[in-house]
Design a protein around this motif. Structure first.
Motif, mmCIF file in Angstrom:
data_model
loop_
_atom_site.group_PDB
_atom_site.id
_atom_site.type_symbol
_atom_site.label_atom_id
_atom_site.label_comp_id
_atom_site.label_asym_id
_atom_site.label_seq_id
_atom_site.Cartn_x
_atom_site.Cartn_y
_atom_site.Cartn_z
ATOM 1 N N LEU A 100 11.244 -19.003 22.694
ATOM 2 C CA LEU A 100 9.867 -19.231 23.130
ATOM 3 C C LEU A 100 9.118 -20.171 22.189
ATOM 4 C CD1 LEU A 100 8.791 -15.663 24.312
ATOM 5 C CD2 LEU A 100 9.076 -17.701 25.738
ATOM 6 N N ASN A 101 9.560 -20.210 20.944
ATOM 7 C CA ASN A 101 8.951 -21.109 19.967
ATOM 8 C C ASN A 101 9.595 -22.489 19.987
ATOM 9 O OD1 ASN A 101 6.803 -19.794 18.143
ATOM 10 N ND2 ASN A 101 8.320 -18.191 18.458
ATOM 11 N N GLY A 102 10.432 -22.740 20.989
ATOM 12 C CA GLY A 102 11.015 -24.062 21.170
ATOM 13 C C GLY A 102 12.172 -24.391 20.251
ATOM 14 N N VAL A 103 12.764 -23.378 19.641
ATOM 15 C CA VAL A 103 13.892 -23.606 18.745
ATOM 16 C C VAL A 103 15.177 -23.318 19.509
ATOM 17 C CG1 VAL A 103 15.000 -22.936 16.574
ATOM 18 C CG2 VAL A 103 12.494 -23.013 16.739
ATOM 19 N N GLU A 104 16.053 -24.291 19.559
ATOM 20 C CA GLU A 104 17.303 -24.179 20.307
ATOM 21 C C GLU A 104 18.382 -23.495 19.482
ATOM 22 O OE1 GLU A 104 20.461 -27.186 22.458
ATOM 23 O OE2 GLU A 104 18.357 -27.774 22.336
ATOM 24 N N ALA A 105 19.089 -22.566 20.090
ATOM 25 C CA ALA A 105 20.162 -21.847 19.413
ATOM 26 C C ALA A 105 21.307 -22.788 19.061
ATOM 27 C CB ALA A 105 20.673 -20.721 20.310
ATOM 28 N N ASP A 106 21.956 -22.500 17.938
ATOM 29 C CA ASP A 106 23.158 -23.227 17.560
ATOM 30 C C ASP A 106 24.298 -22.225 17.395
ATOM 31 O OD1 ASP A 106 22.753 -21.998 15.089
ATOM 32 O OD2 ASP A 106 22.379 -23.864 13.990
ATOM 33 N N LYS A 107 25.431 -22.691 16.911
ATOM 34 C CA LYS A 107 26.591 -21.802 16.815
ATOM 35 C C LYS A 107 26.343 -20.632 15.864
ATOM 36 C CE LYS A 107 28.766 -24.927 13.568
ATOM 37 N NZ LYS A 107 29.737 -25.983 13.427
ATOM 38 N N ILE A 108 25.560 -20.857 14.827
ATOM 39 C CA ILE A 108 25.256 -19.775 13.896
ATOM 40 C C ILE A 108 24.404 -18.706 14.583
ATOM 41 C CG2 ILE A 108 24.196 -19.196 11.676
ATOM 42 C CD1 ILE A 108 26.761 -20.979 11.522
ATOM 43 N N THR A 109 23.479 -19.125 15.409
ATOM 44 C CA THR A 109 22.658 -18.178 16.163
ATOM 45 C C THR A 109 23.553 -17.278 17.006
ATOM 46 O OG1 THR A 109 21.007 -19.940 16.393
ATOM 47 C CG2 THR A 109 20.665 -17.946 17.701
ATOM 48 N N PHE A 110 24.488 -17.890 17.727
ATOM 49 C CA PHE A 110 25.355 -17.104 18.607
ATOM 50 C C PHE A 110 26.247 -16.148 17.825
ATOM 51 C CE2 PHE A 110 24.365 -20.512 21.707
ATOM 52 C CZ PHE A 110 23.836 -19.692 22.691
ATOM 53 N N ILE A 111 26.688 -16.551 16.645
ATOM 54 C CA ILE A 111 27.506 -15.656 15.822
ATOM 55 C C ILE A 111 26.706 -14.401 15.477
ATOM 56 C CG2 ILE A 111 28.587 -15.397 13.551
ATOM 57 C CD1 ILE A 111 29.313 -18.449 13.817
ATOM 58 N N SER A 112 25.459 -14.586 15.071
ATOM 59 C CA SER A 112 24.620 -13.437 14.718
ATOM 60 C C SER A 112 24.287 -12.587 15.935
ATOM 61 C CB SER A 112 23.327 -13.910 14.048
ATOM 62 O OG SER A 112 23.618 -14.514 12.811
ATOM 63 N N ASN A 139 17.784 -18.308 12.199
ATOM 64 C CA ASN A 139 19.139 -17.763 12.053
ATOM 65 C C ASN A 139 19.228 -16.822 10.859
ATOM 66 O OD1 ASN A 139 20.114 -19.159 14.247
ATOM 67 N ND2 ASN A 139 21.072 -20.773 13.048
ATOM 68 N N THR A 140 18.562 -17.188 9.780
ATOM 69 C CA THR A 140 18.597 -16.369 8.570
ATOM 70 C C THR A 140 17.985 -14.999 8.834
ATOM 71 O OG1 THR A 140 18.496 -18.363 7.205
ATOM 72 C CG2 THR A 140 17.920 -16.275 6.143
ATOM 73 N N LEU A 141 16.856 -14.961 9.516
ATOM 74 C CA LEU A 141 16.210 -13.690 9.808
ATOM 75 C C LEU A 141 17.019 -12.866 10.808
ATOM 76 C CD1 LEU A 141 13.739 -11.934 9.187
ATOM 77 C CD2 LEU A 141 12.615 -13.005 11.159
ATOM 78 N N ILE A 142 17.506 -13.506 11.855
ATOM 79 C CA ILE A 142 18.323 -12.801 12.855
ATOM 80 C C ILE A 142 19.568 -12.221 12.198
ATOM 81 C CG2 ILE A 142 19.776 -13.141 14.903
ATOM 82 C CD1 ILE A 142 17.603 -15.162 15.872
ATOM 83 N N ALA A 143 20.236 -13.015 11.360
ATOM 84 C CA ALA A 143 21.449 -12.546 10.674
ATOM 85 C C ALA A 143 21.137 -11.389 9.736
ATOM 86 C CB ALA A 143 22.097 -13.696 9.910
ATOM 87 N N ALA A 185 17.448 -7.760 15.807
ATOM 88 C CA ALA A 185 18.001 -9.115 15.812
ATOM 89 C C ALA A 185 17.938 -9.703 17.219
ATOM 90 C CB ALA A 185 19.444 -9.108 15.301
ATOM 91 N N LEU A 186 18.283 -8.892 18.197
ATOM 92 C CA LEU A 186 18.282 -9.354 19.585
ATOM 93 C C LEU A 186 16.872 -9.580 20.111
ATOM 94 C CD1 LEU A 186 21.143 -7.087 20.913
ATOM 95 C CD2 LEU A 186 21.249 -9.545 20.426
ATOM 96 N N GLU A 187 15.898 -8.839 19.608
ATOM 97 C CA GLU A 187 14.510 -9.058 20.013
ATOM 98 C C GLU A 187 13.962 -10.370 19.453
ATOM 99 O OE1 GLU A 187 12.386 -5.540 18.823
ATOM 100 O OE2 GLU A 187 13.416 -4.301 20.306
ATOM 101 N N LEU A 188 14.501 -10.814 18.332
ATOM 102 C CA LEU A 188 14.047 -12.072 17.730
ATOM 103 C C LEU A 188 14.551 -13.293 18.496
ATOM 104 C CD1 LEU A 188 14.548 -11.219 13.969
ATOM 105 C CD2 LEU A 188 12.369 -11.613 15.135
ATOM 106 N N PHE A 189 15.709 -13.159 19.134
ATOM 107 C CA PHE A 189 16.325 -14.304 19.808
ATOM 108 C C PHE A 189 15.410 -14.931 20.867
ATOM 109 C CE2 PHE A 189 19.570 -15.882 22.973
ATOM 110 C CZ PHE A 189 19.836 -17.067 22.292
ATOM 111 N N PRO A 190 14.841 -14.154 21.804
ATOM 112 C CA PRO A 190 13.938 -14.784 22.780
ATOM 113 C C PRO A 190 12.669 -15.341 22.142
ATOM 114 C CG PRO A 190 14.149 -12.423 23.229
ATOM 115 C CD PRO A 190 15.092 -12.758 22.133
ATOM 116 N N GLN A 191 12.215 -14.698 21.052
ATOM 117 C CA GLN A 191 11.051 -15.233 20.344
ATOM 118 C C GLN A 191 11.358 -16.624 19.794
ATOM 119 O OE1 GLN A 191 9.374 -12.560 17.399
ATOM 120 N NE2 GLN A 191 9.863 -10.794 18.678
#
Length: 108
Positions: free
Chosen positions: A58-70, A34-38, A49-55
């Motif tokens: 793929l690394n098994g990290v589930e998005a949270d509300k902060i992810t969606f805000i960014s 989230n820190t890097l995407i933000a 930022a959007l290219e990092l989201f699928p990465q």
């Protein structure tokens, strides 16, 4: 400590240093992603930022509300309405639609 440095570099606009620090971290969790995407989204690099989201996923990290805000912030900076609507659907599916901060990001 690694995530804090990514955050500092991102807030200073030193995205190469933020990415370098992130890449040197042995483990990445939702907070570090989230820190890097933000950092990219807030510095006008919405596409990156959007290219990092699928990465992240793929690394098994589930998005949270902060992810969606960014992610929504990144779409807004790109004026990508159709893609933003797709993210809105993901927000709903994840149950974050009633979160006030996420709702504010949707309005943006």
């Amino acid at each position: 400590v690694g995530t804090a440095l990514v955050n500092i570099y991102g807030k200073c606009g030193s995205l190469d240093d933020a990415r370098s620090m992130f890449d040197k971290m042995p483990h990445h969790n939702v907070v570090s992603w989230n820190t890097l995407i933000a950092a990219y989204a807030q510095n006008g690099y919405g596409k990156m930022a959007l290219e990092l989201f699928p990465q992240m996923q793929l690394n098994g990290v589930e998005a949270d509300k902060i992810t969606f805000i960014s992610i929504l912030d990144a779409y807004a900076s790109l004026v990508a309405l159709a893609e933003g609507k797709e993210s809105h659907a993901s927000v709903i599916d994840s149950g974050f639609e009633t979160n006030i901060v996420v709702g504010t990001a949707l309005v943006n």
